[in-house]
Scaffold this motif. Structure first.
Motif, PDB file in Angstrom:
ATOM      1  N   LYS A 117       0.680  -1.120   0.091  1.00 28.09           N
ATOM      2  CA  LYS A 117       0.186  -0.030   0.262  1.00 28.09           C
ATOM      3  C   LYS A 117       0.936   1.172   0.147  1.00 28.09           C
ATOM      4  O   LYS A 117       0.652   2.086  -0.766  1.00 28.09           O
ATOM      5  CB  LYS A 117      -0.723  -0.141   1.260  1.00 28.09           C
ATOM      6  N   MET A 118       1.591   1.296   0.817  1.00 27.35           N
ATOM      7  CA  MET A 118       2.531   2.497   0.993  1.00 27.35           C
ATOM      8  C   MET A 118       4.100   2.233   0.869  1.00 27.35           C
ATOM      9  O   MET A 118       4.615   1.281   1.332  1.00 27.35           O
ATOM     10  CB  MET A 118       2.232   3.036   2.407  1.00 27.35           C
ATOM     11  N   PRO A 119       4.781   2.963   0.263  1.00 31.35           N
ATOM     12  CA  PRO A 119       6.262   2.967   0.158  1.00 31.35           C
ATOM     13  C   PRO A 119       6.784   3.364   1.469  1.00 31.35           C
ATOM     14  O   PRO A 119       6.427   3.977   2.060  1.00 31.35           O
ATOM     15  CB  PRO A 119       6.692   3.650  -1.148  1.00 31.35           C
ATOM     16  N   PRO A 120       8.222   2.877   1.559  1.00 35.13           N
ATOM     17  CA  PRO A 120       8.654   3.358   2.805  1.00 35.13           C
ATOM     18  C   PRO A 120       9.041   5.009   2.697  1.00 35.13           C
ATOM     19  O   PRO A 120       8.977   5.555   1.609  1.00 35.13           O
ATOM     20  CB  PRO A 120      10.224   2.876   2.527  1.00 35.13           C
ATOM     21  N   ARG A 121       9.201   5.509   3.730  1.00 38.08           N
ATOM     22  CA  ARG A 121       9.067   6.902   4.181  1.00 38.08           C
ATOM     23  C   ARG A 121      10.339   7.568   3.120  1.00 38.08           C
ATOM     24  O   ARG A 121       9.908   8.734   2.646  1.00 38.08           O
ATOM     25  CB  ARG A 121       9.292   7.214   5.367  1.00 38.08           C
ATOM     26  N   GLU A 122      11.446   6.831   3.015  1.00 32.88           N
ATOM     27  CA  GLU A 122      12.430   7.589   2.185  1.00 32.88           C
ATOM     28  C   GLU A 122      12.391   7.281   0.907  1.00 32.88           C
ATOM     29  O   GLU A 122      13.280   7.641   0.098  1.00 32.88           O
ATOM     30  CB  GLU A 122      13.834   6.933   2.830  1.00 32.88           C
ATOM     31  N   TRP A 123      11.409   6.549   0.154  1.00 35.49           N
ATOM     32  CA  TRP A 123      11.456   5.921  -1.199  1.00 35.49           C
ATOM     33  C   TRP A 123      11.368   7.363  -2.030  1.00 35.49           C
ATOM     34  O   TRP A 123      11.914   7.393  -3.073  1.00 35.49           O
ATOM     35  CB  TRP A 123      10.277   5.136  -1.549  1.00 35.49           C
ATOM     36  N   GLY A 124      10.709   8.536  -1.552  1.00 34.37           N
ATOM     37  CA  GLY A 124      10.353   9.607  -2.551  1.00 34.37           C
ATOM     38  C   GLY A 124      11.839  10.334  -2.781  1.00 34.37           C
ATOM     39  O   GLY A 124      12.100  10.250  -3.988  1.00 34.37           O
ATOM     40  N   MET A 125      12.681  10.480  -1.788  1.00 34.52           N
ATOM     41  CA  MET A 125      13.843  11.095  -2.006  1.00 34.52           C
ATOM     42  C   MET A 125      14.798  10.062  -2.680  1.00 34.52           C
ATOM     43  O   MET A 125      15.867  10.479  -3.695  1.00 34.52           O
ATOM     44  CB  MET A 125      14.607  11.630  -0.799  1.00 34.52           C
ATOM     45  N   ALA A 126      14.822   9.081  -2.486  1.00 33.08           N
ATOM     46  CA  ALA A 126      15.859   7.821  -2.853  1.00 33.08           C
ATOM     47  C   ALA A 126      15.367   7.844  -4.689  1.00 33.08           C
ATOM     48  O   ALA A 126      16.212   7.688  -5.326  1.00 33.08           O
ATOM     49  CB  ALA A 126      15.267   6.385  -2.237  1.00 33.08           C
ATOM     50  N   ARG A 127      14.058   7.647  -4.778  1.00 33.71           N
ATOM     51  CA  ARG A 127      13.642   7.804  -6.315  1.00 33.71           C
ATOM     52  C   ARG A 127      14.006   8.940  -6.982  1.00 33.71           C
ATOM     53  O   ARG A 127      14.483   8.789  -8.229  1.00 33.71           O
ATOM     54  CB  ARG A 127      12.184   7.484  -6.224  1.00 33.71           C
ATOM     55  N   ALA A 128      13.964  10.220  -6.436  1.00 29.80           N
ATOM     56  CA  ALA A 128      14.662  11.348  -7.152  1.00 29.80           C
ATOM     57  C   ALA A 128      16.158  11.035  -7.550  1.00 29.80           C
ATOM     58  O   ALA A 128      16.625  11.314  -8.559  1.00 29.80           O
ATOM     59  CB  ALA A 128      14.274  12.443  -6.469  1.00 29.80           C
ATOM     60  N   GLN A 129      16.866  10.559  -6.209  1.00 25.95           N
ATOM     61  CA  GLN A 129      18.198  10.415  -6.410  1.00 25.95           C
ATOM     62  C   GLN A 129      18.467   9.415  -7.536  1.00 25.95           C
ATOM     63  O   GLN A 129      19.393   9.555  -8.521  1.00 25.95           O
ATOM     64  CB  GLN A 129      19.000   9.917  -5.268  1.00 25.95           C
ATOM     65  N   LEU A 130      17.675   8.429  -7.464  1.00 25.93           N
ATOM     66  CA  LEU A 130      17.967   7.320  -8.497  1.00 25.93           C
ATOM     67  C   LEU A 130      17.653   7.655  -9.996  1.00 25.93           C
ATOM     68  O   LEU A 130      18.459   7.423 -11.059  1.00 25.93           O
ATOM     69  CB  LEU A 130      17.144   6.004  -8.531  1.00 25.93           C
ATOM     70  N   ALA A 131      16.578   8.560 -10.111  1.00 24.83           N
ATOM     71  CA  ALA A 131      16.182   9.342 -11.348  1.00 24.83           C
ATOM     72  C   ALA A 131      17.351  10.062 -12.020  1.00 24.83           C
ATOM     73  O   ALA A 131      17.867  10.162 -13.117  1.00 24.83           O
ATOM     74  CB  ALA A 131      14.908  10.166 -11.329  1.00 24.83           C
ATOM     75  N   ILE A 132      18.017  10.779 -11.081  1.00 20.35           N
ATOM     76  CA  ILE A 132      19.233  11.849 -11.519  1.00 20.35           C
ATOM     77  C   ILE A 132      20.424  10.822 -12.043  1.00 20.35           C
ATOM     78  O   ILE A 132      20.897  11.067 -12.922  1.00 20.35           O
ATOM     79  CB  ILE A 132      19.671  12.568 -10.215  1.00 20.35           C
ATOM     80  N   LEU A 133      20.845   9.675 -11.042  1.00 18.05           N
ATOM     81  CA  LEU A 133      21.982   9.009 -11.265  1.00 18.05           C
ATOM     82  C   LEU A 133      21.660   8.402 -12.579  1.00 18.05           C
ATOM     83  O   LEU A 133      22.603   7.910 -13.291  1.00 18.05           O
ATOM     84  CB  LEU A 133      22.278   8.074  -9.996  1.00 18.05           C
ATOM     85  N   PHE A 134      20.411   7.539 -12.670  1.00 17.06           N
ATOM     86  CA  PHE A 134      20.385   6.636 -13.798  1.00 17.06           C
ATOM     87  C   PHE A 134      19.238   7.162 -14.819  1.00 17.06           C
ATOM     88  O   PHE A 134      18.287   6.380 -15.148  1.00 17.06           O
ATOM     89  CB  PHE A 134      20.022   5.222 -13.258  1.00 17.06           C
ATOM     90  N   GLU A 135      19.520   8.388 -15.411  1.00 10.65           N
ATOM     91  CA  GLU A 135      18.310   8.931 -16.077  1.00 10.65           C
ATOM     92  C   GLU A 135      17.909   8.145 -17.309  1.00 10.65           C
ATOM     93  O   GLU A 135      16.697   7.972 -17.821  1.00 10.65           O
ATOM     94  CB  GLU A 135      18.534  10.248 -16.194  1.00 10.65           C
ATOM     95  N   ASP A 136      19.066   7.383 -17.745  1.00  9.80           N
ATOM     96  CA  ASP A 136      18.587   6.684 -19.110  1.00  9.80           C
ATOM     97  C   ASP A 136      18.195   5.440 -19.024  1.00  9.80           C
ATOM     98  O   ASP A 136      17.391   4.756 -19.883  1.00  9.80           O
ATOM     99  CB  ASP A 136      19.952   6.678 -19.936  1.00  9.80           C
ATOM    100  N   ARG A 137      18.287   4.784 -17.708  1.00  6.57           N
ATOM    101  CA  ARG A 137      17.617   3.666 -17.556  1.00  6.57           C
ATOM    102  C   ARG A 137      16.558   3.777 -16.413  1.00  6.57           C
ATOM    103  O   ARG A 137      15.960   2.719 -16.151  1.00  6.57           O
ATOM    104  CB  ARG A 137      18.773   2.564 -16.898  1.00  6.57           C
ATOM    105  N   PHE A 138      16.102   4.659 -15.678  1.00 12.84           N
ATOM    106  CA  PHE A 138      15.185   4.975 -14.704  1.00 12.84           C
ATOM    107  C   PHE A 138      13.674   5.066 -15.451  1.00 12.84           C
ATOM    108  O   PHE A 138      13.547   6.066 -16.407  1.00 12.84           O
ATOM    109  CB  PHE A 138      15.466   6.057 -13.870  1.00 12.84           C
ATOM    110  N   THR A 139      12.896   4.295 -15.069  1.00 16.01           N
ATOM    111  CA  THR A 139      11.349   4.559 -15.562  1.00 16.01           C
ATOM    112  C   THR A 139      10.406   4.788 -14.607  1.00 16.01           C
ATOM    113  O   THR A 139      10.908   3.945 -13.392  1.00 16.01           O
ATOM    114  CB  THR A 139      10.884   3.362 -16.505  1.00 16.01           C
TER     115      THR A 139
END
Length: 141
Positions: A117-139
């Motif tokens: 139902k709910m992602p972990p509390r830190e997932w929002g910031m982690a997802r943003a960091q992963l999108a920056i680091l792996f922009e070509d592979r991040f969906t």
């Protein structure tokens, strides 16, 4: 922590936090040396030896931001999913073919996703960091 007695696990785990919460690999190595020189390192030298033996695999961990690292080293969700998969296989006992086992695991995974139902509390910031680091592979999923 497999080398540590049950009564001392919390204290040893707290001492190990300084290693994986370090800001970079050098600080982590200094924290590992401090752990090895401390009372827990003297009592359980196999822990420091295991960290040193696998240090090359630990170093890439420090390249990520704190939010990503917190998501990576928190394994509760992974362990819960593995427990569901093991339970599904264990209750069945045996399977006539590998394909039947894969079908069973597929169905268990589909049912497990309904509980998320709910992602972990830190997932929002982690997802943003992963999108920056792996922009070509991040969906976005």
């Amino acid at each position: 922590l497999e080398f540590v007695s049950w009564k001392e696990r919390k204290a040893v785990a707290a001492a190990l936090k300084a290693i994986y919460r370090a800001t970079d690999a050098d600080a982590g190595e200094r924290a590992l040396e401090a752990f090895a020189a401390g009372p827990w390192g003297g009592k359980y030298p196999a822990i420091a030896m295991a960290w040193r033996r696998n240090w090359a695999a630990v170093i890439p961990f420090f390249a990520f931001a704190d939010d990503v690292r917190r998501i990576v080293y928190t394994t509760n969700a992974i362990e819960a999913l593995n427990a569901k998969l093991r339970r599904a296989v264990r209750t069945r006992g045996h399977f006539p073919t590998d394909e039947s086992a894969m079908k069973r695991l597929y169905l268990v995974l589909n049912l497990a996703t309904k509980d998320w139902k709910m992602p972990p509390r830190e997932w929002g910031m982690a997802r943003a960091q992963l999108a920056i680091l792996f922009e070509d592979r991040f969906t976005l999923a």
